[in-house]
Motif scaffolding. Structure first.
Motif, PDB file in Angstrom:
ATOM      1  N   GLN A  81       0.883  -1.081  -0.052  1.00  0.00           N
ATOM      2  CA  GLN A  81      -0.040   0.143   0.155  1.00  0.00           C
ATOM      3  C   GLN A  81       0.851   1.187   0.105  1.00  0.00           C
ATOM      4  N   VAL A  82       0.464   2.215  -0.975  1.00  0.00           N
ATOM      5  CA  VAL A  82       1.297   3.328  -0.983  1.00  0.00           C
ATOM      6  C   VAL A  82       0.746   4.443   0.094  1.00  0.00           C
ATOM      7  N   LEU A  83       1.372   4.638   1.007  1.00  0.00           N
ATOM      8  CA  LEU A  83       0.770   5.494   2.385  1.00  0.00           C
ATOM      9  C   LEU A  83       1.108   6.975   1.921  1.00  0.00           C
ATOM     10  N   SER A  84       1.856   7.103   1.111  1.00  0.00           N
ATOM     11  CA  SER A  84       2.221   8.687   0.758  1.00  0.00           C
ATOM     12  C   SER A  84       3.139   8.582  -0.561  1.00  0.00           C
ATOM     13  N   ASP A  85       2.984   9.687  -1.414  1.00  0.00           N
ATOM     14  CA  ASP A  85       3.963   9.815  -2.680  1.00  0.00           C
ATOM     15  C   ASP A  85       4.149  11.368  -2.804  1.00  0.00           C
ATOM     16  N   TRP A  86       5.416  11.919  -3.212  1.00  0.00           N
ATOM     17  CA  TRP A  86       5.441  12.985  -3.638  1.00  0.00           C
ATOM     18  C   TRP A  86       6.733  13.024  -4.480  1.00  0.00           C
ATOM     19  N   GLN A 126      10.993  10.722  -7.727  1.00  0.00           N
ATOM     20  CA  GLN A 126       9.591  10.366  -7.357  1.00  0.00           C
ATOM     21  C   GLN A 126      10.032   9.557  -5.770  1.00  0.00           C
ATOM     22  N   GLU A 153       7.989   7.256  -2.822  1.00  0.00           N
ATOM     23  CA  GLU A 153       6.764   6.579  -2.255  1.00  0.00           C
ATOM     24  C   GLU A 153       7.048   5.937  -1.192  1.00  0.00           C
ATOM     25  N   LYS A 154       6.357   6.084  -0.107  1.00  0.00           N
ATOM     26  CA  LYS A 154       6.406   5.330   1.264  1.00  0.00           C
ATOM     27  C   LYS A 154       5.296   4.178   1.091  1.00  0.00           C
TER      28      LYS A 154
END
Length: 419
Positions: free
Chosen positions: A99-104, A111, A113-114
Protein backbone atom coordinates in the motif's frame (compact mmCIF):
# COMPACT_ATOMS: atom_id res chain seq x y z
CA UNK A 1 21.56 -24.86 26.47
CA UNK A 2 22.74 -27.80 24.43
CA UNK A 3 24.54 -27.25 21.15
CA UNK A 4 21.92 -29.46 19.46
CA UNK A 5 19.09 -27.21 20.64
CA UNK A 6 20.88 -24.12 19.36
CA UNK A 7 21.60 -25.69 15.98
CA UNK A 8 18.01 -26.91 15.54
CA UNK A 9 16.41 -23.58 16.43
CA UNK A 10 18.81 -21.66 14.24
CA UNK A 11 18.24 -24.03 11.33
CA UNK A 12 14.49 -23.52 11.57
CA UNK A 13 14.88 -19.75 11.75
CA UNK A 14 17.11 -19.81 8.67
CA UNK A 15 14.52 -21.88 6.77
CA UNK A 16 11.84 -19.36 7.74
CA UNK A 17 14.01 -16.48 6.52
CA UNK A 18 14.50 -18.17 3.15
CA UNK A 19 10.78 -18.87 2.82
CA UNK A 20 9.94 -15.25 3.66
CA UNK A 21 11.61 -14.19 0.42
CA UNK A 22 9.12 -16.29 -1.54
CA UNK A 23 6.21 -14.99 0.50
CA UNK A 24 7.10 -11.37 -0.17
CA UNK A 25 6.52 -11.70 -3.91
CA UNK A 26 3.33 -13.76 -3.85
CA UNK A 27 0.15 -12.08 -5.04
CA UNK A 28 -2.72 -11.43 -2.66
CA UNK A 29 -4.75 -14.00 -4.62
CA UNK A 30 -2.13 -16.69 -4.04
CA UNK A 31 -1.96 -15.93 -0.32
CA UNK A 32 -5.75 -15.91 0.01
CA UNK A 33 -6.09 -19.21 -1.84
CA UNK A 34 -3.57 -20.75 0.53
CA UNK A 35 -5.39 -19.52 3.63
CA UNK A 36 -8.71 -20.87 2.40
CA UNK A 37 -7.11 -24.19 1.60
CA UNK A 38 -5.57 -24.32 5.08
CA UNK A 39 -9.02 -23.74 6.55
CA UNK A 40 -10.44 -26.67 4.57
CA UNK A 41 -7.60 -28.97 5.62
CA UNK A 42 -7.94 -28.06 9.32
CA UNK A 43 -11.64 -28.90 9.25
CA UNK A 44 -11.00 -32.12 7.38
CA UNK A 45 -8.23 -33.27 9.75
CA UNK A 46 -9.94 -32.27 13.02
CA UNK A 47 -9.84 -35.81 14.44
CA UNK A 48 -6.04 -35.88 14.22
CA UNK A 49 -5.85 -32.61 16.12
CA UNK A 50 -8.36 -33.69 18.77
CA UNK A 51 -6.49 -36.94 19.41
CA UNK A 52 -3.32 -34.96 20.08
CA UNK A 53 -5.21 -32.46 22.21
CA UNK A 54 -6.53 -35.24 24.42
CA UNK A 55 -2.95 -36.15 25.32
CA UNK A 56 -2.37 -32.58 26.49
CA UNK A 57 -5.64 -32.54 28.44
CA UNK A 58 -4.73 -35.80 30.17
CA UNK A 59 -1.35 -34.36 31.12
CA UNK A 60 -3.13 -31.26 32.40
CA UNK A 61 -5.49 -33.29 34.55
CA UNK A 62 -2.58 -35.22 36.01
CA UNK A 63 -0.78 -31.97 36.85
CA UNK A 64 -3.88 -30.37 38.36
CA UNK A 65 -4.17 -27.43 35.96
CA UNK A 66 -6.87 -24.90 36.86
CA UNK A 67 -10.26 -24.88 35.18
CA UNK A 68 -9.40 -21.62 33.38
CA UNK A 69 -6.12 -23.08 32.12
CA UNK A 70 -7.83 -26.25 30.90
CA UNK A 71 -10.43 -24.16 29.08
CA UNK A 72 -7.70 -22.33 27.13
CA UNK A 73 -6.04 -25.65 26.35
CA UNK A 74 -9.14 -27.59 25.33
CA UNK A 75 -10.13 -28.07 21.68
CA UNK A 76 -13.29 -29.39 20.06
CA UNK A 77 -14.58 -29.89 16.55
CA UNK A 78 -16.42 -26.58 16.92
CA UNK A 79 -13.33 -24.70 18.09
CA UNK A 80 -11.30 -26.06 15.20
CA UNK A 81 -14.08 -24.95 12.86
CA UNK A 82 -13.78 -21.50 14.45
CA UNK A 83 -10.02 -21.53 13.72
CA UNK A 84 -10.77 -22.35 10.10
CA UNK A 85 -13.40 -19.64 9.85
CA UNK A 86 -10.88 -17.18 11.27
CA UNK A 87 -8.50 -18.01 8.43
CA UNK A 88 -11.26 -17.46 5.88
CA UNK A 89 -12.11 -14.11 7.44
CA UNK A 90 -8.46 -13.06 7.33
CA UNK A 91 -8.31 -14.02 3.65
CA UNK A 92 -11.15 -11.58 2.96
CA UNK A 93 -9.40 -8.66 4.61
CA UNK A 94 -7.49 -6.06 2.63
CA UNK A 95 -3.90 -7.03 1.96
CA UNK A 96 -1.79 -4.80 4.24
CA UNK A 97 1.31 -4.94 2.04
CA UNK A 98 2.13 -2.94 -1.07
CA UNK A 99 0.00 0.00 0.00
CA UNK A 100 1.33 3.42 -0.95
CA UNK A 101 0.85 5.46 2.22
CA UNK A 102 2.14 8.66 0.64
CA UNK A 103 4.01 9.81 -2.43
CA UNK A 104 5.57 13.03 -3.66
CA UNK A 105 8.04 14.37 -6.18
CA UNK A 106 11.14 16.35 -5.22
CA UNK A 107 12.26 19.52 -7.05
CA UNK A 108 14.75 17.40 -8.99
CA UNK A 109 11.90 15.16 -10.24
CA UNK A 110 12.91 12.24 -7.97
CA UNK A 111 9.69 10.36 -7.19
CA UNK A 112 9.27 9.15 -3.60
CA UNK A 113 6.81 6.53 -2.33
CA UNK A 114 6.26 5.31 1.22
CA UNK A 115 5.04 1.71 0.87
CA UNK A 116 3.99 -0.98 3.35
CA UNK A 117 6.04 -4.20 3.35
CA UNK A 118 6.17 -7.35 5.54
CA UNK A 119 8.28 -7.38 8.69
CA UNK A 120 10.01 -10.57 7.46
CA UNK A 121 10.12 -13.33 10.08
CA UNK A 122 7.95 -13.22 13.20
CA UNK A 123 8.91 -15.20 16.28
CA UNK A 124 5.79 -16.09 18.29
CA UNK A 125 6.26 -17.24 21.90
CA UNK A 126 3.05 -18.26 23.66
CA UNK A 127 1.53 -20.53 26.29
CA UNK A 128 -1.47 -22.85 26.49
CA UNK A 129 -3.58 -21.50 23.63
CA UNK A 130 -3.54 -23.78 20.58
CA UNK A 131 -5.73 -21.27 18.76
CA UNK A 132 -2.73 -18.91 18.67
CA UNK A 133 -0.92 -21.43 16.45
CA UNK A 134 -3.57 -20.97 13.77
CA UNK A 135 -4.39 -17.30 14.31
CA UNK A 136 -0.77 -16.18 14.31
CA UNK A 137 0.04 -18.28 11.25
CA UNK A 138 -2.89 -16.92 9.30
CA UNK A 139 -2.05 -13.31 10.06
CA UNK A 140 1.63 -13.82 9.35
CA UNK A 141 1.08 -15.47 5.97
CA UNK A 142 -1.57 -12.97 4.88
CA UNK A 143 0.82 -10.11 5.63
CA UNK A 144 3.67 -11.83 3.77
CA UNK A 145 5.64 -12.89 6.84
CA UNK A 146 7.16 -16.23 7.74
CA UNK A 147 6.65 -17.34 11.34
CA UNK A 148 8.60 -19.32 13.94
CA UNK A 149 6.22 -20.68 16.59
CA UNK A 150 7.26 -21.64 20.13
CA UNK A 151 4.25 -22.79 22.13
CA UNK A 152 4.20 -23.86 25.76
CA UNK A 153 4.93 -27.43 26.82
CA UNK A 154 1.37 -27.91 28.11
CA UNK A 155 0.02 -27.78 24.52
CA UNK A 156 2.95 -29.43 22.77
CA UNK A 157 0.98 -32.33 21.26
CA UNK A 158 -1.87 -30.11 20.06
CA UNK A 159 0.45 -27.58 18.48
CA UNK A 160 2.58 -30.20 16.75
CA UNK A 161 -0.54 -31.78 15.25
CA UNK A 162 -1.91 -28.42 14.10
CA UNK A 163 1.35 -27.47 12.41
CA UNK A 164 1.68 -30.89 10.77
CA UNK A 165 -1.83 -30.48 9.34
CA UNK A 166 -1.02 -26.96 8.13
CA UNK A 167 2.22 -28.18 6.51
CA UNK A 168 0.18 -30.82 4.73
CA UNK A 169 -2.12 -28.10 3.44
CA UNK A 170 0.64 -25.65 2.49
CA UNK A 171 2.36 -28.32 0.38
CA UNK A 172 -0.58 -27.94 -2.00
CA UNK A 173 -0.29 -24.13 -2.27
CA UNK A 174 2.16 -21.49 -3.51
CA UNK A 175 3.30 -20.76 0.06
CA UNK A 176 6.31 -22.92 1.05
CA UNK A 177 5.62 -24.98 4.16
CA UNK A 178 8.97 -23.80 5.51
CA UNK A 179 7.30 -20.42 6.08
CA UNK A 180 5.70 -21.96 9.18
CA UNK A 181 8.22 -23.33 11.66
CA UNK A 182 7.28 -24.94 14.98
CA UNK A 183 9.96 -25.47 17.62
CA UNK A 184 8.88 -28.78 19.14
CA UNK A 185 11.42 -28.77 21.97
CA UNK A 186 10.02 -28.30 25.47
CA UNK A 187 13.46 -27.23 26.66
CA UNK A 188 13.34 -23.64 27.91
CA UNK A 189 16.72 -23.05 26.30
CA UNK A 190 15.01 -23.24 22.91
CA UNK A 191 12.94 -20.21 23.85
CA UNK A 192 16.00 -18.41 25.16
CA UNK A 193 17.78 -19.08 21.88
CA UNK A 194 15.04 -17.23 20.00
CA UNK A 195 15.68 -14.16 22.16
CA UNK A 196 19.00 -13.42 20.49
CA UNK A 197 18.48 -14.61 16.92
CA UNK A 198 18.14 -11.14 15.44
CA UNK A 199 19.99 -12.05 12.24
CA UNK A 200 17.14 -14.42 11.33
CA UNK A 201 14.08 -13.23 13.28
CA UNK A 202 12.84 -9.66 12.78
CA UNK A 203 10.43 -9.33 15.70
CA UNK A 204 9.32 -11.36 18.74
CA UNK A 205 5.72 -11.37 19.96
CA UNK A 206 5.13 -12.93 23.40
CA UNK A 207 1.57 -13.90 24.29
CA UNK A 208 0.68 -15.32 27.68
CA UNK A 209 1.10 -14.59 31.36
CA UNK A 210 3.03 -11.74 32.90
CA UNK A 211 6.12 -13.82 33.69
CA UNK A 212 6.48 -14.99 30.09
CA UNK A 213 6.04 -11.51 28.66
CA UNK A 214 8.48 -9.99 31.14
CA UNK A 215 11.08 -12.67 30.41
CA UNK A 216 10.95 -11.87 26.70
CA UNK A 217 11.01 -8.10 27.19
CA UNK A 218 13.94 -8.21 29.63
CA UNK A 219 16.11 -10.77 27.83
CA UNK A 220 15.52 -10.41 24.09
CA UNK A 221 17.90 -8.60 21.77
CA UNK A 222 15.41 -9.15 18.94
CA UNK A 223 12.88 -6.27 18.83
CA UNK A 224 9.74 -7.13 20.83
CA UNK A 225 6.11 -6.29 20.13
CA UNK A 226 4.95 -6.44 23.74
CA UNK A 227 1.51 -7.83 24.47
CA UNK A 228 0.15 -7.32 27.96
CA UNK A 229 -1.76 -9.04 30.71
CA UNK A 230 -5.17 -7.59 31.38
CA UNK A 231 -5.91 -6.18 34.80
CA UNK A 232 -8.92 -4.41 33.32
CA UNK A 233 -11.15 -2.09 35.39
CA UNK A 234 -14.81 -1.14 35.27
CA UNK A 235 -15.37 2.22 36.97
CA UNK A 236 -18.98 2.89 37.97
CA UNK A 237 -19.32 6.63 38.39
CA UNK A 238 -21.81 8.32 40.72
CA UNK A 239 -23.90 9.25 37.66
CA UNK A 240 -23.99 5.73 36.19
CA UNK A 241 -27.26 4.17 35.03
CA UNK A 242 -27.91 1.17 37.28
CA UNK A 243 -29.02 -1.27 34.59
CA UNK A 244 -26.17 -0.34 32.24
CA UNK A 245 -23.60 -0.57 35.01
CA UNK A 246 -24.65 -4.00 36.21
CA UNK A 247 -25.04 -5.47 32.71
CA UNK A 248 -21.60 -4.17 31.67
CA UNK A 249 -19.95 -5.45 34.85
CA UNK A 250 -21.50 -8.91 34.61
CA UNK A 251 -20.59 -9.25 30.94
CA UNK A 252 -17.03 -8.04 31.40
CA UNK A 253 -16.46 -10.38 34.36
CA UNK A 254 -18.35 -13.55 33.41
CA UNK A 255 -18.66 -13.82 29.61
CA UNK A 256 -15.21 -15.44 29.41
CA UNK A 257 -13.38 -14.93 32.72
CA UNK A 258 -10.13 -16.50 31.50
CA UNK A 259 -9.38 -14.00 28.72
CA UNK A 260 -7.24 -10.87 28.97
CA UNK A 261 -10.06 -8.41 28.22
CA UNK A 262 -12.24 -9.64 31.08
CA UNK A 263 -12.68 -7.22 33.99
CA UNK A 264 -10.61 -8.04 37.07
CA UNK A 265 -11.39 -4.98 39.20
CA UNK A 266 -14.54 -2.99 39.87
CA UNK A 267 -13.92 0.58 40.98
CA UNK A 268 -17.17 2.08 42.27
CA UNK A 269 -18.17 5.53 43.49
CA UNK A 270 -19.27 5.44 47.13
CA UNK A 271 -22.43 7.46 46.39
CA UNK A 272 -23.52 5.04 43.66
CA UNK A 273 -22.71 2.05 45.88
CA UNK A 274 -24.75 3.47 48.77
CA UNK A 275 -27.78 4.04 46.51
CA UNK A 276 -27.61 0.80 44.49
CA UNK A 277 -25.90 -1.81 46.66
CA UNK A 278 -28.93 -4.11 46.72
CA UNK A 279 -29.01 -4.39 42.93
CA UNK A 280 -25.24 -4.92 42.81
CA UNK A 281 -25.26 -7.57 45.54
CA UNK A 282 -28.09 -9.43 43.75
CA UNK A 283 -26.16 -9.45 40.45
CA UNK A 284 -22.94 -10.61 42.11
CA UNK A 285 -24.74 -13.46 43.86
CA UNK A 286 -26.70 -14.57 40.79
CA UNK A 287 -23.52 -14.73 38.72
CA UNK A 288 -21.36 -16.39 41.39
CA UNK A 289 -18.89 -13.50 41.44
CA UNK A 290 -16.59 -13.61 44.47
CA UNK A 291 -15.56 -10.24 45.89
CA UNK A 292 -12.20 -9.20 47.31
CA UNK A 293 -12.99 -5.76 48.66
CA UNK A 294 -11.58 -2.89 50.69
CA UNK A 295 -12.94 -2.22 54.18
CA UNK A 296 -15.74 0.00 52.87
CA UNK A 297 -16.88 -2.72 50.49
CA UNK A 298 -16.53 -5.42 53.17
CA UNK A 299 -19.14 -3.60 55.26
CA UNK A 300 -21.63 -3.46 52.39
CA UNK A 301 -21.27 -6.64 50.29
CA UNK A 302 -21.97 -9.87 52.23
CA UNK A 303 -19.48 -12.70 51.76
CA UNK A 304 -16.67 -10.47 50.50
CA UNK A 305 -13.13 -11.02 51.75
CA UNK A 306 -10.63 -8.31 52.56
CA UNK A 307 -8.44 -7.47 49.58
CA UNK A 308 -4.69 -7.39 50.03
CA UNK A 309 -2.24 -5.36 47.99
CA UNK A 310 -1.81 -8.28 45.56
CA UNK A 311 -5.55 -8.31 44.78
CA UNK A 312 -5.49 -4.87 43.18
CA UNK A 313 -2.88 -6.06 40.66
CA UNK A 314 -4.19 -9.60 40.21
CA UNK A 315 -5.34 -11.02 36.88
CA UNK A 316 -7.72 -13.58 38.40
CA UNK A 317 -8.87 -15.21 35.15
CA UNK A 318 -11.84 -16.53 37.14
CA UNK A 319 -15.10 -15.21 38.61
CA UNK A 320 -13.19 -13.54 41.45
CA UNK A 321 -13.08 -9.75 41.33
CA UNK A 322 -11.42 -6.98 43.34
CA UNK A 323 -13.77 -4.14 44.36
CA UNK A 324 -12.49 -0.69 45.35
CA UNK A 325 -14.80 2.08 46.62
CA UNK A 326 -13.67 5.64 45.79
CA UNK A 327 -14.76 9.18 46.65
CA UNK A 328 -14.59 10.61 43.15
CA UNK A 329 -13.39 10.24 39.56
CA UNK A 330 -9.89 11.46 40.42
CA UNK A 331 -9.49 8.66 42.99
CA UNK A 332 -10.73 6.15 40.44
CA UNK A 333 -8.21 7.29 37.83
CA UNK A 334 -5.40 7.22 40.40
CA UNK A 335 -6.26 3.63 41.35
CA UNK A 336 -6.38 2.53 37.70
CA UNK A 337 -3.07 4.24 36.92
CA UNK A 338 -1.47 2.58 39.96
CA UNK A 339 -2.59 -0.99 39.30
CA UNK A 340 -3.72 -1.14 35.65
CA UNK A 341 -1.77 -2.85 32.89
CA UNK A 342 -2.65 -0.33 30.15
CA UNK A 343 -4.87 -2.88 28.44
CA UNK A 344 -8.59 -1.97 28.61
CA UNK A 345 -10.44 0.33 31.01
CA UNK A 346 -14.12 1.34 31.14
CA UNK A 347 -16.21 4.08 32.72
CA UNK A 348 -19.95 3.77 33.18
CA UNK A 349 -21.59 7.18 33.55
CA UNK A 350 -24.27 9.45 32.12
CA UNK A 351 -21.99 12.43 32.79
CA UNK A 352 -20.24 13.30 29.53
CA UNK A 353 -17.74 15.57 31.26
CA UNK A 354 -16.64 12.67 33.50
CA UNK A 355 -16.34 10.36 30.48
CA UNK A 356 -14.25 12.93 28.60
CA UNK A 357 -11.91 13.34 31.57
CA UNK A 358 -11.57 9.55 31.88
CA UNK A 359 -10.70 9.26 28.17
CA UNK A 360 -8.17 12.09 28.41
CA UNK A 361 -6.33 10.97 31.55
CA UNK A 362 -6.40 7.17 31.64
CA UNK A 363 -3.41 5.65 29.82
CA UNK A 364 -4.50 2.38 28.18
CA UNK A 365 -4.66 0.81 24.74
CA UNK A 366 -8.48 0.69 24.79
CA UNK A 367 -10.93 2.88 26.68
CA UNK A 368 -14.70 2.43 26.91
CA UNK A 369 -17.62 4.65 27.87
CA UNK A 370 -20.76 2.70 28.75
CA UNK A 371 -19.53 -0.54 27.16
CA UNK A 372 -17.86 -3.80 28.20
CA UNK A 373 -14.09 -4.28 27.99
CA UNK A 374 -14.77 -7.56 26.16
CA UNK A 375 -14.67 -5.72 22.82
CA UNK A 376 -10.88 -5.37 22.92
CA UNK A 377 -10.50 -8.15 20.40
CA UNK A 378 -9.46 -8.29 16.77
CA UNK A 379 -12.56 -10.16 15.68
CA UNK A 380 -14.94 -7.91 17.62
CA UNK A 381 -13.35 -4.80 16.10
CA UNK A 382 -13.41 -6.16 12.55
CA UNK A 383 -9.72 -7.07 12.19
CA UNK A 384 -10.35 -10.81 11.87
CA UNK A 385 -7.98 -12.88 13.99
CA UNK A 386 -5.47 -10.98 16.11
CA UNK A 387 -1.89 -11.84 16.93
CA UNK A 388 -2.10 -10.22 20.36
CA UNK A 389 -3.04 -7.02 22.17
CA UNK A 390 -0.19 -4.57 22.46
CA UNK A 391 0.02 -2.46 25.62
CA UNK A 392 3.13 -0.58 24.51
CA UNK A 393 3.14 2.68 22.58
CA UNK A 394 5.64 2.23 19.74
CA UNK A 395 4.80 0.64 16.39
CA UNK A 396 1.46 -0.87 17.42
CA UNK A 397 -1.04 -0.51 20.27
CA UNK A 398 -4.23 -2.40 21.09
CA UNK A 399 -5.45 -5.44 19.15
CA UNK A 400 -2.80 -6.20 16.53
CA UNK A 401 -4.25 -7.25 13.22
CA UNK A 402 -2.65 -7.26 9.80
CA UNK A 403 -1.34 -3.65 9.65
CA UNK A 404 0.71 -4.24 12.83
CA UNK A 405 2.67 -6.94 11.00
CA UNK A 406 4.03 -4.58 8.38
CA UNK A 407 6.66 -1.87 8.25
CA UNK A 408 7.50 0.59 5.47
CA UNK A 409 10.02 1.12 2.71
CA UNK A 410 10.78 4.37 0.95
CA UNK A 411 11.01 3.76 -2.78
CA UNK A 412 12.79 6.41 -4.86
CA UNK A 413 12.39 6.39 -8.64
CA UNK A 414 14.71 8.56 -10.64
CA UNK A 415 16.07 9.31 -14.07
CA UNK A 416 19.74 9.58 -13.15
CA UNK A 417 19.60 12.16 -10.34
CA UNK A 418 22.72 12.57 -8.21
CA UNK A 419 23.39 14.65 -5.10
Amino acid sequence: MTQTTKVNVEAQAIEAKKASKTLMILSKEEKNEALNHLADVLEREYETILAANEKDLENGREKGFTEAFMDRLSLSKERIADFAQGLREVSELEDPTGQVLSDWTLENDLQVEKVTVPLGVIGMIYEARPNVTVDATGLALKSGNAIVLKGGSSAINSNKAIVEVMHKGLAETKIPKEAVQFIASTDRSATNEMFTMKEHIDVLIPRGGGKLIQAVVENATVPVLETGVGNCHIYIDKDADVEKAINILVNAKTDRPAVCNAAETLVVHKEWLAANNEALIKALKENDIHVHGDEHVMNIIPGSVLAGEEDWANEYLSTDIAVKAVDDLTDAITHIETYGTKHSEAIVTENQEAADKFFALVDAAALYHNASTRFTDGGALGFGAEIGISTQKLHARGPMGLPALTTVKFLMKGTGQIR
